[in-house]
Design an enzyme around this catalytic site. Structure first.
Site, PDB file in Angstrom:
ATOM      1  CE  LYS A 154      26.427  37.988  -0.353  1.00 26.24           C
ATOM      2  NZ  LYS A 154      25.175  37.292  -0.811  1.00 26.24           N
ATOM      3  CD  GLU A 211      16.221  43.025  13.298  1.00 26.55           C
ATOM      4  OE1 GLU A 211      16.045  44.087  12.681  1.00 26.55           O
ATOM      5  OE2 GLU A 211      17.295  42.383  13.255  1.00 26.55           O
TER       6      GLU A 211
END
Length: 538
Positions: free
Chosen positions: A229, A436
């Site tokens: 995917k 992050e």
């Protein structure tokens, strides 16, 4: 693009805290004691270049054919330079994952791929690498168009590494073998390394082609079949690479590619009962979901390459100019959209002030604009969602009283361009030092000694990578062994050779990609024990 400018956002966020922390003075920020220069570039506002490449493959690749999704739905993939539609791509969902898994299962159980000689598999992979080089301009153009990274980076760095990775794994294909094991008693014992079966793979948008190679390469070398995917933000190069693999001689059904969204196509792949192994690269939060789906279905093994908040440590003996340049690269490479970015820059107090001034100067020189133009170092962020996330963290940094040295704003009024941003006086408890960000935001922290910086560098939920910059071999050895990270770069950063394993400690994931260790992800180990009748020797 409807993205709001950070100037108004900063003003609103500061109105509820200290009214004297920062205020606008002309085109600059003023913090009461000194002017913070605003990064300026007209490049992003200039007329953009139209790529010469044509988008030829937008359908799902299932059982060797490009076909529409079962629902007939499509979704747009956008140009991050403008926010405009590049193409409409087939939107796969659960039914398409079922079709792809069925094709992969048939290709594994009945097809030639796991049954042909390993040498023949390697020859197909080598032919593919040759085709990648032949079509390097098309692949690089699609990668830059769909992702926003500089064309020079795509063409001269990532496409050659993409081909190199497939040649590397082609070389492994006929060198995968088991052992003969001595055992007590009259027995012949051998171990077989067998392909694991149907591998489900989910790749991210920041390095579409390289992540394709990191996952597809070892899986094919080991004789597996694949359902991949692609990221919904960047589906184009995966389809083009799939077409080239078919041209190289890959049998139908061995590689199936489904574009679509995570909650539909991704979740269906992770929870599918006929998928034997799953590999995922992406955020830590999504990795937790993937792991749960795999466990609650058929307990398929999962390898995860997740987020990071990597320290880049500059010691007092460092050549400051070289350290500044390397730290700049470690953070701003790929628009800061790198899981292992050196996003916590720890600098020894003796060289801290000099480092900050030079880091600011380097960021102000960084050239931002249309990634198809020569000389551009930084393109746009991937999409509006990521753009707004980065801007949120910039506001957080200002609000938490870190010093905004430069940047902090959008460039132009079209696309998702952000000024290279540098914060100094950053503390470990600030969000910009903990989370992050995945954008062009450098946070510079001060430390006093080795023990302190080791403790602070390890005080994070992540453990993907780290950088150490020093002239002392003793310091390099001590710190590299003490850091809890899967990769430690000493006086270098972002060295991604095909043979070097990559993966994380703690919540940065499990398992390793690249190198010999990655083969273990796609193999089953079988022990075969045979009784011997009066053997000549055992």
């Amino acid at each position: 693009m409807a993205a709001r400018r950070v100037s108004s956002l900063l003003s609103r966020s500061l109105s509820t805290s200290s009214p004297f922390l920062f205020r606008r003075q002309g085109r600059n920020w003023y913090n009461g004691s000194r002017i913070v220069r605003r990064f300026g570039s007209s490049s992003a506002a200039e007329e953009i270049i139209s790529p010469s490449v044509q988008v030829s493959y937008t359908q799902l690749l299932i059982d060797g054919k490009f076909i529409d999704s079962a629902s007939g739905k499509t979704f747009p993939t956008l140009d991050p330079r403008t926010g405009e539609v590049i193409a409409h791509v087939a939107e796969g969902d659960a039914e398409d994952i079922n079709r792809a898994v069925k094709a992969a299962r048939k290709a594994f159980d009945e097809g030639p791929w796991p049954r042909m000689s390993a040498y023949e598999r390697s020859r197909i992979m080598l032919r593919f690498a040759d085709l990648v080089e032949k079509h390097s301009e098309e692949l690089a153009s699609l990668e830059t168009w769909d992702n926003g990274k500089p064309y020079s980076q795509s063409k001269t760095s990532e496409i050659p590494m993409f081909a190199r990775l497939f040649r590397y794994y082609a070389g492994w294909a006929d060198k995968i073998h088991g052992l003969t094991v001595p055992a007590d008693g009259n027995y012949h014992v051998q171990t077989l390394h067998e392909p694991i079966g149907v591998a489900g793979q989910i790749i991210p948008w920041n390095f579409p082609l390289l992540m394709f190679a990191w996952k597809v390469g070892p899986a094919l070398a080991c004789g597996n079949t694949i359902v991949l995917k692609s990221a919904e933000q960047t589906p184009l190069t995966a389809f083009y690479a799939g077409k080239l693999l078919l041209e190289a001689g890959l049998p139908p059904g061995v590689l199936n590619i489904v574009s679509g969204y995570g909650p539909t196509a991704g979740a269906s792949l992770a929870s599918h009962m006929d998928v034997d192994k799953l590999a995922f690269t992406g955020s830590t939060d999504t990795g937790k979901v993937i792991l749960g789906l795999a466990a609650n279905s058929n307990l398929k093994p999962v390898t995860l390459e997740l987020g990071g908040k990597s320290p880049f440590i500059v010691f007092e003996d460092a050549d400051v100019d070289k350290a500044v340049e390397l730290a700049h690269f470690a953070l701003f490479f790929n628009q800061g959209q790198c899981c292992c970015a050196g996003s916590r820059t720890y600098v020894h107090e003796k060289v801290y002030d000099e480092f900050v001034e030079k880091a600011k100067a380097r960021a102000l020189k960084r050239v931002v604009g249309d990634p198809f133009k020569n000389g551009i170092e930084q393109g746009p962020q991937i999409d509006l969602k990521q753009f707004e996330k980065v801007m949120k963290y910039i506001r957080s940094g200002v609000g938490s009283k870190a010093t905004l040295e430069c940047g902090g704003d959008q460039i132009g009024n079209k696309g998702y361009f952000i000024q290279p941003t540098v914060f100094s006086n950053v503390k470990d408890d600030m969000l910009i030092a903990q989370d992050e960000i995945f954008g062009p935001v450098q946070s510079i922290l001060k430390f006093r000694d080795v023990d302190e910086v080791i403790k602070r560098a390890n005080d994070t939920r992540y453990g993907l990578a780290a950088g150490v910059f020093t002239k002392s071999l003793d310091t390099a050895n001590r710190v590299s062994r003490a850091l809890k990270a899967g990769t430690v770069w000493v006086n270098c950063f972002d060295v991604f050779d095909a043979a070097i394993p990559f993966g994380g400690y703690k919540m940065s994931g499990n398992g390793r990609e690249k190198g010999i260790y990655s083969l273990n992800n796609y193999l089953q180990i079988k022990a075969v024990v045979t009784a011997l009748n009066k053997p000549a020797w055992i």
